[in-house]
Design a protein around this motif. Structure first.
Motif, PDB file in Angstrom:
ATOM      1  N   GLY A 133       4.178  -0.388  -0.909  1.00 45.44           N
ATOM      2  CA  GLY A 133       3.530  -0.268   0.389  1.00 45.44           C
ATOM      3  C   GLY A 133       3.589   1.135   0.960  1.00 45.44           C
ATOM      4  O   GLY A 133       3.208   1.365   2.109  1.00 45.44           O
ATOM      5  N   LEU A 134       4.056   2.115   0.166  1.00 45.06           N
ATOM      6  CA  LEU A 134       4.117   3.491   0.622  1.00 45.06           C
ATOM      7  C   LEU A 134       2.785   4.216   0.425  1.00 45.06           C
ATOM      8  O   LEU A 134       2.600   5.324   0.914  1.00 45.06           O
ATOM      9  CB  LEU A 134       5.226   4.248  -0.138  1.00 45.06           C
ATOM     10  N   ALA A 135       1.880   3.609  -0.328  1.00 47.98           N
ATOM     11  CA  ALA A 135       0.514   4.107  -0.496  1.00 47.98           C
ATOM     12  C   ALA A 135      -0.417   2.908  -0.507  1.00 47.98           C
ATOM     13  O   ALA A 135      -0.006   1.791  -0.844  1.00 47.98           O
ATOM     14  CB  ALA A 135       0.378   4.909  -1.785  1.00 47.98           C
ATOM     15  N   GLU A 136      -1.656   3.134  -0.121  1.00 45.85           N
ATOM     16  CA  GLU A 136      -2.628   2.040  -0.042  1.00 45.85           C
ATOM     17  C   GLU A 136      -3.634   2.168  -1.174  1.00 45.85           C
ATOM     18  O   GLU A 136      -4.169   3.249  -1.432  1.00 45.85           O
ATOM     19  CB  GLU A 136      -3.356   2.096   1.301  1.00 45.85           C
ATOM     20  N   ALA A 137      -3.888   1.067  -1.888  1.00 46.68           N
ATOM     21  CA  ALA A 137      -4.864   1.073  -2.974  1.00 46.68           C
ATOM     22  C   ALA A 137      -6.274   1.194  -2.414  1.00 46.68           C
ATOM     23  O   ALA A 137      -6.571   0.691  -1.324  1.00 46.68           O
ATOM     24  CB  ALA A 137      -4.732  -0.194  -3.805  1.00 46.68           C
ATOM     25  N   THR A 138      -7.150   1.846  -3.159  1.00 39.16           N
ATOM     26  CA  THR A 138      -8.561   1.910  -2.781  1.00 39.16           C
ATOM     27  C   THR A 138      -9.198   0.533  -2.935  1.00 39.16           C
ATOM     28  O   THR A 138     -10.027   0.120  -2.119  1.00 39.16           O
ATOM     29  CB  THR A 138      -9.300   2.947  -3.648  1.00 39.16           C
ATOM     30  N   SER A 139      -8.806  -0.181  -3.985  1.00 40.76           N
ATOM     31  CA  SER A 139      -9.269  -1.564  -4.180  1.00 40.76           C
ATOM     32  C   SER A 139      -8.258  -2.297  -5.057  1.00 40.76           C
ATOM     33  O   SER A 139      -7.399  -1.681  -5.682  1.00 40.76           O
ATOM     34  CB  SER A 139     -10.658  -1.599  -4.821  1.00 40.76           C
ATOM     35  N   GLY A 140      -8.386  -3.616  -5.099  1.00 35.70           N
ATOM     36  CA  GLY A 140      -7.462  -4.434  -5.866  1.00 35.70           C
ATOM     37  C   GLY A 140      -6.421  -5.093  -4.967  1.00 35.70           C
ATOM     38  O   GLY A 140      -6.445  -4.945  -3.744  1.00 35.70           O
ATOM     39  N   ASP A 141      -5.497  -5.819  -5.583  1.00 33.91           N
ATOM     40  CA  ASP A 141      -4.512  -6.578  -4.815  1.00 33.91           C
ATOM     41  C   ASP A 141      -3.175  -6.572  -5.551  1.00 33.91           C
ATOM     42  O   ASP A 141      -3.125  -6.508  -6.783  1.00 33.91           O
ATOM     43  CB  ASP A 141      -4.997  -8.020  -4.628  1.00 33.91           C
ATOM     44  N   VAL A 142      -2.096  -6.646  -4.779  1.00 36.04           N
ATOM     45  CA  VAL A 142      -0.746  -6.837  -5.300  1.00 36.04           C
ATOM     46  C   VAL A 142      -0.203  -8.107  -4.666  1.00 36.04           C
ATOM     47  O   VAL A 142      -0.255  -8.274  -3.446  1.00 36.04           O
ATOM     48  CB  VAL A 142       0.179  -5.641  -4.968  1.00 36.04           C
ATOM     49  N   GLY A 168      -2.042  -5.114   3.497  1.00 38.65           N
ATOM     50  CA  GLY A 168      -1.772  -4.960   4.923  1.00 38.65           C
ATOM     51  C   GLY A 168      -0.364  -5.308   5.349  1.00 38.65           C
ATOM     52  O   GLY A 168      -0.037  -5.224   6.532  1.00 38.65           O
ATOM     53  N   VAL A 169       0.505  -5.698   4.400  1.00 35.04           N
ATOM     54  CA  VAL A 169       1.885  -6.075   4.733  1.00 35.04           C
ATOM     55  C   VAL A 169       2.747  -4.813   4.788  1.00 35.04           C
ATOM     56  O   VAL A 169       2.720  -3.980   3.878  1.00 35.04           O
ATOM     57  CB  VAL A 169       2.453  -7.067   3.700  1.00 35.04           C
ATOM     58  N   HIS A 170       3.529  -4.667   5.852  1.00 37.25           N
ATOM     59  CA  HIS A 170       4.393  -3.498   6.013  1.00 37.25           C
ATOM     60  C   HIS A 170       5.452  -3.480   4.914  1.00 37.25           C
ATOM     61  O   HIS A 170       5.923  -4.535   4.474  1.00 37.25           O
ATOM     62  CB  HIS A 170       5.078  -3.551   7.387  1.00 37.25           C
ATOM     63  N   PRO A 171       5.860  -2.288   4.430  1.00 37.14           N
ATOM     64  CA  PRO A 171       6.857  -2.216   3.352  1.00 37.14           C
ATOM     65  C   PRO A 171       8.119  -3.037   3.618  1.00 37.14           C
ATOM     66  O   PRO A 171       8.656  -3.666   2.694  1.00 37.14           O
ATOM     67  CB  PRO A 171       7.178  -0.719   3.277  1.00 37.14           C
ATOM     68  N   LYS A 172       8.605  -3.064   4.863  1.00 39.18           N
ATOM     69  CA  LYS A 172       9.855  -3.778   5.151  1.00 39.18           C
ATOM     70  C   LYS A 172       9.705  -5.296   5.047  1.00 39.18           C
ATOM     71  O   LYS A 172      10.701  -6.021   4.956  1.00 39.18           O
ATOM     72  CB  LYS A 172      10.361  -3.407   6.543  1.00 39.18           C
ATOM     73  N   ASP A 173       8.459  -5.777   5.042  1.00 39.21           N
ATOM     74  CA  ASP A 173       8.211  -7.218   4.971  1.00 39.21           C
ATOM     75  C   ASP A 173       7.763  -7.672   3.586  1.00 39.21           C
ATOM     76  O   ASP A 173       7.313  -8.805   3.426  1.00 39.21           O
ATOM     77  CB  ASP A 173       7.145  -7.604   6.006  1.00 39.21           C
ATOM     78  N   ARG A 174       7.881  -6.818   2.588  1.00 39.56           N
ATOM     79  CA  ARG A 174       7.354  -7.135   1.252  1.00 39.56           C
ATOM     80  C   ARG A 174       8.368  -7.795   0.324  1.00 39.56           C
ATOM     81  O   ARG A 174       8.051  -8.106  -0.823  1.00 39.56           O
ATOM     82  CB  ARG A 174       6.807  -5.865   0.596  1.00 39.56           C
ATOM     83  N   ASP A 175       9.604  -7.940   0.740  1.00 39.58           N
ATOM     84  CA  ASP A 175      10.650  -8.525  -0.093  1.00 39.58           C
ATOM     85  C   ASP A 175      10.863  -7.719  -1.377  1.00 39.58           C
ATOM     86  O   ASP A 175      10.959  -8.266  -2.468  1.00 39.58           O
ATOM     87  CB  ASP A 175      10.338  -9.988  -0.432  1.00 39.58           C
ATOM     88  N   ILE A 176      10.898  -6.393  -1.205  1.00 40.00           N
ATOM     89  CA  ILE A 176      11.177  -5.496  -2.318  1.00 40.00           C
ATOM     90  C   ILE A 176      12.301  -4.555  -1.893  1.00 40.00           C
ATOM     91  O   ILE A 176      12.582  -4.394  -0.711  1.00 40.00           O
ATOM     92  CB  ILE A 176       9.942  -4.657  -2.707  1.00 40.00           C
ATOM     93  N   ALA A 177      12.931  -3.923  -2.871  1.00 47.66           N
ATOM     94  CA  ALA A 177      13.903  -2.862  -2.604  1.00 47.66           C
ATOM     95  C   ALA A 177      13.634  -1.748  -3.603  1.00 47.66           C
ATOM     96  O   ALA A 177      13.349  -2.014  -4.775  1.00 47.66           O
ATOM     97  CB  ALA A 177      15.331  -3.367  -2.750  1.00 47.66           C
TER      98      ALA A 177
END
Length: 358
Positions: free
Chosen positions: A51-60, A69-78
């Protein structure tokens, strides 16, 4: 349901496209290594997952949930960074627990999580020190500990060992593999070091110019490279690539020499008479005795590394390398006969770079 789905991710900066349609699906507990040279797009892809960069297209998607559109802190990643990113004014204990502190986790629970992580990483005696009082390997353990206490769905590692010396890199590789085997968490790990990729990964995605050249297990990547780029990027020393031509009698004529090598059955349908080819043989597949196909060559240089003798030789006007036993008796300008098995032969199309066995 996959733990992590990367679906047709593209990233462009104006007219420059750095990611050109990346598709990867990871099951829970997999260890994926994104491997490639600088500028291939591997860190950009990691930043998009984080979530530190936004894709031009596609999905994760993580656990089937879209992260658009999910903020990095809400992505359940470390994420563990190359630069450690520790707070110099905080102790190791507070550095590890800082993320939990920001999430208002109660102090007793936070302390328990920090001490559990420190025990796993064998840094319990360092909890009251500041980062400036730690070695590089210890700082990296603290950075990993900060990620561990989050108990995320996915761990992201961005070249975490590149600042360490060779001995520490080896120790930390072992530590990361041990932790993954214990925790069984999904990991995406970025590196340009093919030794790290081969030793850590359950699957490797070899990237080049914003695309995936090959996605497979370390064994598949090493033993069955899909392209010339993969064949030369993975392996040390890299695979020997020799110009050859398919002969009329079903053999393989090595350019610049009189050698006619047998053409393995698995290639015969894909290779027509007179076709130009690239013959690939790994240096460790060559030996100076035994049976099987062989190449005559003249020794140029011999380098003793300790466990093996790496020799460079000329076959006609083509140079090749062989990894031989360290006590092999050889002299400069000596004529060598290098034997190998048919299974060690790889053929590539010189125009497309693709393997002829695909």
């Amino acid at each position: 349901m996959s733990a992590l789905d990367i679906q047709n991710i593209r990233k462009a900066y104006g007219d420059i496209e750095t990611l050109k349609g990346i598709d990867i699906s990871l099951e829970s507990g997999e260890f994926l290594v994104l491997l490639g040279s600088s500028g291939c797009g591997k860190s950009t892809l990691l930043n998009i997952i984080a979530g530190l960069a936004e894709a031009t297209s596609g999905d994760v998607r993580i656990g089937g949930r879209s992260l658009l559109g999910v903020h990095p802190k809400d992505r359940d990643i470390a994420m563990v960074f190359q630069s450690y990113a520790l707070y110099p004014n905080l102790t190791v204990h507070r550095n590890i627990g800082f993320g939990l502190e920001m999430r208002k986790v109660a102090a007793p629970e936070r302390d328990r999580a920090v001490r559990d992580a420190a025990k796993l990483l064998q840094i319990e005696n360092l909890l009251e020190r500041k980062p400036s009082q730690l070695s590089g390997g210890q700082r990296q353990r603290v950075a990993i500990g900060r990620a561990l206490v989050r108990k995320p769905e996915v761990f992201l590692f961005d070249e975490p060992l590149s600042n360490l010396d060779a001995k520490l890199r080896m120790e930390m590789r072992t530590e990361i593999k041990r932790l993954h085997q214990m925790l069984k968490t999904t990991v995406v790990y970025v590196t340009h070091d093919q030794i790290e990729a081969m030793t850590l990964a359950s699957r490797i995605a070899v990237m080049r110019d914003g695309r995936i050249e090959q996605l497979g297990t370390p064994e598949e990547i090493y033993n069955h490279p899909a392209t010339l780029y993969v064949a030369t990027f993975v392996g040390a020393p890299p695979m020997n690539l020799l110009k050859a031509t398919a002969a009329r009698d079903g053999g393989l004529a090595l350019s610049g020499t009189d050698a006619i090598l047998p053409l393995p059955t698995r290639f015969r349908e894909a290779v027509g008479n007179g076709r130009d080819l690239i013959l690939g043989i790994r240096p460790e597949a060559l030996r100076t005795d035994g049976a099987g196909p062989s190449i005559e060559a003249t020794l140029e240089v011999a380098e003793l590394t300790g466990p093996e003798l790496v020799v460079t030789a000329l076959a006609g006007n083509q140079r090749l390398m062989a990894c031989l036993p360290p006590r092999t008796p050889i002299r400069n300008n000596e004529k060598l006969t290098l034997f190998f098995d048919e299974e060690a032969m790889h053929l590539f199309d010189p125009q497309t770079g693709l393997s002829c066995s695909r």
